[in-house]
Scaffold this motif. Structure first.
Motif, PDB file in Angstrom:
ATOM      1  N   GLY A   1       0.808  -1.220   0.000  1.00  0.00           N
ATOM      2  CA  GLY A   1       0.000   0.000   0.000  1.00  0.00           C
ATOM      3  C   GLY A   1       0.836   1.261   0.000  1.00  0.00           C
ATOM      4  O   GLY A   1       0.693   2.107  -0.865  1.00  0.00           O
ATOM      5  N   VAL A   2       1.728   1.375   0.970  1.00  0.00           N
ATOM      6  CA  VAL A   2       2.555   2.566   1.136  1.00  0.00           C
ATOM      7  C   VAL A   2       3.974   2.128   1.461  1.00  0.00           C
ATOM      8  O   VAL A   2       4.173   1.271   2.318  1.00  0.00           O
ATOM      9  CB  VAL A   2       2.019   3.443   2.297  1.00  0.00           C
ATOM     10  CG1 VAL A   2       2.922   4.637   2.543  1.00  0.00           C
ATOM     11  CG2 VAL A   2       0.607   3.896   2.020  1.00  0.00           C
ATOM     12  N   CYS A   3       4.957   2.708   0.768  1.00  0.00           N
ATOM     13  CA  CYS A   3       6.368   2.399   1.027  1.00  0.00           C
ATOM     14  C   CYS A   3       7.201   3.651   0.858  1.00  0.00           C
ATOM     15  O   CYS A   3       6.920   4.481  -0.012  1.00  0.00           O
ATOM     16  CB  CYS A   3       6.904   1.363   0.049  1.00  0.00           C
ATOM     17  SG  CYS A   3       6.217  -0.275   0.206  1.00  0.00           S
ATOM     18  N   SER A   4       8.246   3.746   1.641  1.00  0.00           N
ATOM     19  CA  SER A   4       9.195   4.838   1.454  1.00  0.00           C
ATOM     20  C   SER A   4      10.126   4.496   0.294  1.00  0.00           C
ATOM     21  O   SER A   4      10.287   3.328  -0.075  1.00  0.00           O
ATOM     22  CB  SER A   4      10.013   5.071   2.721  1.00  0.00           C
ATOM     23  OG  SER A   4      10.916   3.999   2.924  1.00  0.00           O
TER      24      SER A   4
ATOM     25  N   ASN B   1      -5.764   3.406  -4.169  1.00  0.00           N
ATOM     26  CA  ASN B   1      -6.800   2.518  -3.634  1.00  0.00           C
ATOM     27  C   ASN B   1      -6.284   1.568  -2.567  1.00  0.00           C
ATOM     28  O   ASN B   1      -6.904   0.549  -2.314  1.00  0.00           O
ATOM     29  CB  ASN B   1      -7.490   1.704  -4.747  1.00  0.00           C
ATOM     30  CG  ASN B   1      -8.090   2.593  -5.804  1.00  0.00           C
ATOM     31  OD1 ASN B   1      -8.660   3.633  -5.497  1.00  0.00           O
ATOM     32  ND2 ASN B   1      -7.937   2.212  -7.058  1.00  0.00           N
ATOM     33  N   SER B   2      -5.147   1.881  -1.948  1.00  0.00           N
ATOM     34  CA  SER B   2      -4.634   0.984  -0.909  1.00  0.00           C
ATOM     35  C   SER B   2      -5.372   1.162   0.407  1.00  0.00           C
ATOM     36  O   SER B   2      -5.494   0.222   1.169  1.00  0.00           O
ATOM     37  CB  SER B   2      -3.139   1.219  -0.691  1.00  0.00           C
ATOM     38  OG  SER B   2      -2.939   2.451  -0.042  1.00  0.00           O
ATOM     39  N   GLY B   3      -5.816   2.399   0.704  1.00  0.00           N
ATOM     40  CA  GLY B   3      -6.532   2.657   1.938  1.00  0.00           C
ATOM     41  C   GLY B   3      -5.669   2.638   3.185  1.00  0.00           C
ATOM     42  O   GLY B   3      -6.172   2.750   4.281  1.00  0.00           O
ATOM     43  N   GLN B   4      -4.346   2.514   3.052  1.00  0.00           N
ATOM     44  CA  GLN B   4      -3.474   2.484   4.222  1.00  0.00           C
ATOM     45  C   GLN B   4      -3.015   3.887   4.569  1.00  0.00           C
ATOM     46  O   GLN B   4      -2.879   4.740   3.703  1.00  0.00           O
ATOM     47  CB  GLN B   4      -2.254   1.610   3.969  1.00  0.00           C
ATOM     48  CG  GLN B   4      -2.603   0.159   3.822  1.00  0.00           C
ATOM     49  CD  GLN B   4      -1.363  -0.684   3.612  1.00  0.00           C
ATOM     50  OE1 GLN B   4      -0.304  -0.173   3.285  1.00  0.00           O
ATOM     51  NE2 GLN B   4      -1.500  -1.977   3.793  1.00  0.00           N
ATOM     52  N   GLN B   5      -2.760   4.109   5.842  1.00  0.00           N
ATOM     53  CA  GLN B   5      -2.265   5.385   6.325  1.00  0.00           C
ATOM     54  C   GLN B   5      -0.740   5.373   6.330  1.00  0.00           C
ATOM     55  O   GLN B   5      -0.121   4.332   6.541  1.00  0.00           O
ATOM     56  CB  GLN B   5      -2.780   5.660   7.742  1.00  0.00           C
ATOM     57  CG  GLN B   5      -4.282   5.790   7.808  1.00  0.00           C
ATOM     58  CD  GLN B   5      -4.802   6.956   6.980  1.00  0.00           C
ATOM     59  OE1 GLN B   5      -4.253   8.052   7.032  1.00  0.00           O
ATOM     60  NE2 GLN B   5      -5.827   6.712   6.192  1.00  0.00           N
ATOM     61  N   ILE B   6      -0.140   6.542   6.150  1.00  0.00           N
ATOM     62  CA  ILE B   6       1.320   6.672   6.193  1.00  0.00           C
ATOM     63  C   ILE B   6       1.750   6.772   7.648  1.00  0.00           C
ATOM     64  O   ILE B   6       1.221   7.587   8.385  1.00  0.00           O
ATOM     65  CB  ILE B   6       1.773   7.936   5.440  1.00  0.00           C
ATOM     66  CG1 ILE B   6       1.398   7.856   3.984  1.00  0.00           C
ATOM     67  CG2 ILE B   6       3.278   8.149   5.588  1.00  0.00           C
ATOM     68  CD1 ILE B   6       1.651   9.113   3.225  1.00  0.00           C
ATOM     69  N   PRO B   7       2.694   5.952   8.076  1.00  0.00           N
ATOM     70  CA  PRO B   7       3.186   6.105   9.442  1.00  0.00           C
ATOM     71  C   PRO B   7       3.944   7.424   9.568  1.00  0.00           C
ATOM     72  O   PRO B   7       4.555   7.894   8.612  1.00  0.00           O
ATOM     73  CB  PRO B   7       4.125   4.914   9.613  1.00  0.00           C
ATOM     74  CG  PRO B   7       4.487   4.499   8.237  1.00  0.00           C
ATOM     75  CD  PRO B   7       3.351   4.902   7.340  1.00  0.00           C
ATOM     76  N   LEU B   8       3.892   8.028  10.754  1.00  0.00           N
ATOM     77  CA  LEU B   8       4.577   9.293  10.957  1.00  0.00           C
ATOM     78  C   LEU B   8       6.090   9.133  10.869  1.00  0.00           C
ATOM     79  O   LEU B   8       6.776   9.975  10.352  1.00  0.00           O
ATOM     80  CB  LEU B   8       4.198   9.902  12.303  1.00  0.00           C
ATOM     81  CG  LEU B   8       2.785  10.439  12.386  1.00  0.00           C
ATOM     82  CD1 LEU B   8       2.509  10.968  13.782  1.00  0.00           C
ATOM     83  CD2 LEU B   8       2.557  11.525  11.357  1.00  0.00           C
ATOM     84  N   CYS B   9       6.593   8.066  11.413  1.00  0.00           N
ATOM     85  CA  CYS B   9       8.042   7.860  11.384  1.00  0.00           C
ATOM     86  C   CYS B   9       8.309   6.380  11.570  1.00  0.00           C
ATOM     87  O   CYS B   9       7.727   5.749  12.435  1.00  0.00           O
ATOM     88  CB  CYS B   9       8.721   8.662  12.488  1.00  0.00           C
ATOM     89  SG  CYS B   9      10.514   8.522  12.484  1.00  0.00           S
ATOM     90  N   SER B  10       9.199   5.844  10.772  1.00  0.00           N
ATOM     91  CA  SER B  10       9.503   4.425  10.862  1.00  0.00           C
ATOM     92  C   SER B  10      10.234   4.092  12.160  1.00  0.00           C
ATOM     93  O   SER B  10      10.341   2.938  12.524  1.00  0.00           O
ATOM     94  CB  SER B  10      10.346   3.984   9.666  1.00  0.00           C
ATOM     95  OG  SER B  10      11.539   4.720   9.632  1.00  0.00           O
ATOM     96  N   LEU B  11      10.729   5.100  12.854  1.00  0.00           N
ATOM     97  CA  LEU B  11      11.463   4.863  14.093  1.00  0.00           C
ATOM     98  C   LEU B  11      10.562   4.917  15.312  1.00  0.00           C
ATOM     99  O   LEU B  11      11.011   4.643  16.410  1.00  0.00           O
ATOM    100  CB  LEU B  11      12.594   5.897  14.239  1.00  0.00           C
ATOM    101  CG  LEU B  11      13.592   5.905  13.087  1.00  0.00           C
ATOM    102  CD1 LEU B  11      14.586   7.023  13.291  1.00  0.00           C
ATOM    103  CD2 LEU B  11      14.300   4.570  12.997  1.00  0.00           C
ATOM    104  N   SER B  12       9.279   5.284  15.159  1.00  0.00           N
ATOM    105  CA  SER B  12       8.410   5.382  16.320  1.00  0.00           C
ATOM    106  C   SER B  12       7.964   4.010  16.774  1.00  0.00           C
ATOM    107  O   SER B  12       7.836   3.095  16.075  1.00  0.00           O
ATOM    108  CB  SER B  12       7.150   6.169  16.057  1.00  0.00           C
ATOM    109  OG  SER B  12       7.162   7.025  15.025  1.00  0.00           O
TER     110      SER B  12
END
Length: 81
Positions: free
Chosen positions: A13-16, A70-81
């Motif tokens: 869905g979402v990737c950096s 159309n993934s519907g996923q949210q972006i995490p604020l930070c991968s380190l959290s």
């Protein structure tokens, strides 16, 4: 390679950019070129991820985020959290 990127990104869905570059063992600029194919087709959008104010621990490649439409996923604020 484009189909592999499609499968990976659509399943996640979402990737950096950093995650995609590591997954496919490609430099970030080469990965941007591959992603631009899917962006032209309207399947991928680029978004700015973001950490909390004052966070300086993330590299720019971690903050450049690609979303499969159309993934519907949210972006995490930070991968380190």
């Amino acid at each position: 390679m484009l189909i592999d990127i499609q499968k990976y990104l659509s399943s996640r869905g979402v990737c950096s950019l950093a995650e995609l570059s590591n997954q496919f063992k490609m430099p970030p600029d080469a990965m941007r070129g591959m992603l631009s194919h899917w962006m032209r087709k309207g399947k991928v959008i680029v978004e700015s991820g973001g950490c909390n104010k004052g966070c300086v621990s993330c590299s720019p490649d971690q903050l450049e985020v690609y979303r499969w439409q159309n993934s519907g996923q949210q972006i995490p604020l930070c991968s380190l959290s």
